[in-house]
Write a protein that holds these residues in place. Structure first.
Motif, PDB file in Angstrom:
ATOM      1  N   LYS A 108       6.961 -16.022  -9.502  1.00 45.84           N
ATOM      2  CA  LYS A 108       7.668 -16.802  -8.489  1.00 45.84           C
ATOM      3  C   LYS A 108       7.754 -15.941  -7.231  1.00 45.84           C
ATOM      4  O   LYS A 108       8.168 -14.782  -7.295  1.00 45.84           O
ATOM      5  CB  LYS A 108       9.050 -17.211  -8.985  1.00 45.84           C
ATOM      6  N   LEU A 109       7.399 -16.509  -6.080  1.00 49.63           N
ATOM      7  CA  LEU A 109       7.192 -15.731  -4.861  1.00 49.63           C
ATOM      8  C   LEU A 109       7.992 -16.282  -3.680  1.00 49.63           C
ATOM      9  O   LEU A 109       8.023 -17.492  -3.453  1.00 49.63           O
ATOM     10  CB  LEU A 109       5.697 -15.745  -4.503  1.00 49.63           C
ATOM     11  N   ILE A 110       8.613 -15.366  -2.910  1.00 52.09           N
ATOM     12  CA  ILE A 110       9.141 -15.709  -1.591  1.00 52.09           C
ATOM     13  C   ILE A 110       8.257 -15.048  -0.545  1.00 52.09           C
ATOM     14  O   ILE A 110       7.978 -13.848  -0.631  1.00 52.09           O
ATOM     15  CB  ILE A 110      10.585 -15.229  -1.381  1.00 52.09           C
ATOM     16  N   THR A 122      17.071 -29.355  -0.968  1.00 53.23           N
ATOM     17  CA  THR A 122      15.991 -29.786  -1.855  1.00 53.23           C
ATOM     18  C   THR A 122      14.989 -28.664  -2.092  1.00 53.23           C
ATOM     19  O   THR A 122      14.542 -28.427  -3.228  1.00 53.23           O
ATOM     20  CB  THR A 122      15.269 -31.010  -1.253  1.00 53.23           C
ATOM     21  N   ALA A 123      14.650 -27.950  -1.009  1.00 59.42           N
ATOM     22  CA  ALA A 123      13.696 -26.840  -1.127  1.00 59.42           C
ATOM     23  C   ALA A 123      14.212 -25.765  -2.073  1.00 59.42           C
ATOM     24  O   ALA A 123      13.483 -25.284  -2.950  1.00 59.42           O
ATOM     25  CB  ALA A 123      13.426 -26.236   0.254  1.00 59.42           C
ATOM     26  N   SER A 166      14.510 -24.363  -9.751  1.00 62.21           N
ATOM     27  CA  SER A 166      14.146 -25.031 -11.006  1.00 62.21           C
ATOM     28  C   SER A 166      12.732 -24.695 -11.464  1.00 62.21           C
ATOM     29  O   SER A 166      12.382 -24.899 -12.619  1.00 62.21           O
ATOM     30  CB  SER A 166      14.276 -26.549 -10.843  1.00 62.21           C
ATOM     31  N   GLY A 167      11.903 -24.194 -10.532  1.00 62.00           N
ATOM     32  CA  GLY A 167      10.521 -23.891 -10.873  1.00 62.00           C
ATOM     33  C   GLY A 167       9.566 -25.032 -10.589  1.00 62.00           C
ATOM     34  O   GLY A 167       8.373 -24.934 -10.895  1.00 62.00           O
ATOM     35  N   ALA A 168      10.081 -26.118  -9.984  1.00 62.00           N
ATOM     36  CA  ALA A 168       9.199 -27.225  -9.612  1.00 62.00           C
ATOM     37  C   ALA A 168       8.134 -26.741  -8.624  1.00 62.00           C
ATOM     38  O   ALA A 168       6.996 -27.211  -8.651  1.00 62.00           O
ATOM     39  CB  ALA A 168      10.017 -28.361  -8.989  1.00 62.00           C
ATOM     40  N   VAL A 219      18.303 -16.222  -6.979  1.00 58.66           N
ATOM     41  CA  VAL A 219      17.376 -16.796  -7.954  1.00 58.66           C
ATOM     42  C   VAL A 219      16.867 -15.636  -8.779  1.00 58.66           C
ATOM     43  O   VAL A 219      16.094 -14.811  -8.298  1.00 58.66           O
ATOM     44  CB  VAL A 219      16.210 -17.535  -7.252  1.00 58.66           C
ATOM     45  N   LYS A 220      17.303 -15.560 -10.018  1.00 57.86           N
ATOM     46  CA  LYS A 220      17.101 -14.342 -10.800  1.00 57.86           C
ATOM     47  C   LYS A 220      15.667 -14.130 -11.285  1.00 57.86           C
ATOM     48  O   LYS A 220      15.306 -13.034 -11.664  1.00 57.86           O
ATOM     49  CB  LYS A 220      18.070 -14.335 -11.992  1.00 57.86           C
ATOM     50  N   ASP A 221      14.831 -15.188 -11.281  1.00 61.66           N
ATOM     51  CA  ASP A 221      13.487 -15.026 -11.842  1.00 61.66           C
ATOM     52  C   ASP A 221      12.411 -14.875 -10.766  1.00 61.66           C
ATOM     53  O   ASP A 221      11.229 -15.106 -11.033  1.00 61.66           O
ATOM     54  CB  ASP A 221      13.144 -16.173 -12.786  1.00 61.66           C
ATOM     55  N   ILE A 222      12.790 -14.494  -9.540  1.00 64.52           N
ATOM     56  CA  ILE A 222      11.793 -14.209  -8.509  1.00 64.52           C
ATOM     57  C   ILE A 222      11.074 -12.917  -8.877  1.00 64.52           C
ATOM     58  O   ILE A 222      11.708 -11.877  -9.069  1.00 64.52           O
ATOM     59  CB  ILE A 222      12.447 -14.075  -7.115  1.00 64.52           C
TER      60      ILE A 222
END
Length: 486
Positions: free
Chosen positions: A310-312, A349-350, A356-358, A374-377
């Motif tokens: 998961k990426l920012i 929404t974003a 949620s990982g959508a 967001v703990k899973d980034i």
């Protein structure tokens, strides 16, 4: 004049109770060596007491029971959250705050600062001599620099159900009418961004005259965004004998001045080094690029992501955020985007789809560098280098949270050479591998500055020059100018 006004005003206000700490005997009887060892084990906690009170610093606690044994409902809520043990900032802050002392907490984001000031606030609110239903306006006020952080704080408050204490989050960009309706119904805690709070105060919608517990969260960020005037306006109406908490990730002169103005003999709790430092659970990489190569390199990076990543992607300007997210969409890459010009419903929404990982990629300006939990980034990519090195630390701190490891990648262009030495300092402190090219870049900029300085001296010019630089800027950055949602 102000002192006399404050003195006269206090005569008409009810007394505040502040000290609710019942120190456990085994905590009180700790040896100096035990205290030193606990603080060392908890990221090298440093406590700075006000003048004349160095012997009054409470010892740190080890467990939740050490702080809240006499408040079983608080302990019950803690257990429901499945917390294992207090974080470093919590183990020293709770004894100080429960004693009713003013506190300055200096620690990185994501270290439990919200719970550090929230649990004592709940006890403080519930334990005042005037019944809650007879109070006018909120009892606690939490000021936050951005709506994302304000919403994050409200989420944490909502997780703790303590004696029916109610809260509201007010911020620009949200539904003003809905916020006003909640205010009318009565709340004990207001979480607010300075702009919307001033709006409600000026229109007589929120009365802060009976606030007895005040928190200025992420004070350095509030000053960076230019909210000093709004903070001063709020302070005019809050009773001066309140209990005040200030949190900050850094400790620059501007934040120190703010503390001197609005706090009474505060205890300072520093967690970790007093210098700016990045979390050590993040592996930092640097890539040297031309500006025109960034998009293709970002696509290459994304193509190598796994299903669990998961990426920012952090960018410097709103138009760049829109541009990058559009380019990703055109390349069939699903992503979301947040920045200051997007409608509140779109931003929510974003964030929800990202959490949620959508979608697994979020393109964002620095509105997401603090308060986004967001703990899973797994990865942070700095597409543009930030304006301040503090924001670099906060950006990469979005990964490597809650005991996990993370990775950051930073694109650096020739124009970023002024940031090279500060980046080296951050990476060096975190025991990262320093690229030779980064060292060379820093040396070139140092030589340039020295050469430029010599030329100015020889030409007879000195000082700051027409640009008037120096210090931390007071101008809101590109993502904030003209936006009153903060």
């Amino acid at each position: 004049m102000q002192k006399q006004y404050d003195k006269d005003r206090l005569l008409s206000l009810p007394k505040i109770l502040k000290d609710f700490y019942k120190e456990e005997p085994h905590i009180k009887n700790m040896s100096h060596e035990e205290v030193r060892q606990i603080r060392k084990e908890n990221n090298n906690i440093i406590v700075d007491a006000p003048d004349g009170e160095s012997d009054c610093v409470p010892n740190p606690i080890r467990t939740f029971e050490d702080a809240f044994r006499h408040y079983p409902l608080i302990l019950e809520q803690i257990k429901q959250q499945n917390f294992v043990k207090p974080s470093p900032i919590q183990c020293q802050s709770w004894p100080v705050l429960l004693q009713g002392k003013d506190l300055i907490g200096i620690a990185q984001t994501g270290t439990g600062k919200t719970l550090a000031f929230l649990l004592p606030a709940l006890i403080h609110i519930d334990s005042q001599p005037i019944p809650r239903e007879q109070r006018v306006g909120p009892s606690a006020l939490i000021l936050s620099p951005t709506r994302e952080l304000a919403q994050q704080i409200e989420m944490e408050i909502n997780k703790i159900n303590y004696r029916g204490i109610r809260s509201i989050c007010v911020y620009g960009g949200g539904n003003r009418r809905e916020q006003l309706e909640k205010v009318k119904k009565g709340v004990e805690i207001v979480v607010a961004t300075p702009g919307r709070l001033n709006d409600f105060m000026m229109n007589g919608k929120i009365n802060v005259k009976h606030v007895t517990y005040l928190v200025m969260d992420e004070a350095d960020r509030m000053l960076d965004l230019g909210f000093e005037l709004e903070i001063k306006k709020v302070m005019l109406d809050i009773r001066p004998d309140r209990q005040t908490v200030m949190t900050s990730a850094t400790w620059p002169p501007e934040v120190q001045k703010l503390a001197e103005q609005y706090m009474t003999k505060p205890y300072k709790v520093f967690v970790g080094t007093l210098d700016l430092a990045a979390v050590h659970s993040v592996t930092q990489y640097v890539e040297f690029v031309d500006e025109k190569e960034k998009k293709s390199m970002l696509l290459d990076f994304i193509s190598n992501m796994t299903e669990d990543d998961k990426l920012i992607v952090f960018v410097g300007k709103k138009m760049v955020a829109d541009d990058v997210s559009s380019d990703l969409a055109m390349n069939d890459v699903q992503c979301q985007c947040i920045h200051g010009d997007r409608e509140q419903c779109d931003r929510e929404t974003a964030l929800e789809e990202f959490k949620s990982g959508a979608v697994r990629i979020l393109v964002a300006t620095d509105v997401a560098s603090r308060g986004l939990d967001v703990k899973d980034i797994t990865h942070v990519l700095n597409y543009d280098f930030p304006n301040h090195i503090e924001e670099y630390v906060h950006r990469i701190g979005r990964t490597g949270r809650a005991g996990r490891s993370g990775t950051s990648l930073t694109f650096m262009t020739r124009n970023d050479w002024k940031n090279a030495q500060q980046l080296i300092d951050i990476m060096s402190e975190a025991n990262q591998i320093i690229p030779d090219e980064l060292v060379a870049m820093a040396e070139r900029f140092s030589s340039f500055k020295q050469r430029n300085g010599d030329e100015r001296k020889s030409s007879g010019f000195g000082g700051r020059g027409r640009g008037g630089g120096g210090g931390r800027g007071r101008r809101r950055n590109d993502d904030d100018i003209g936006n009153f949602w903060i």
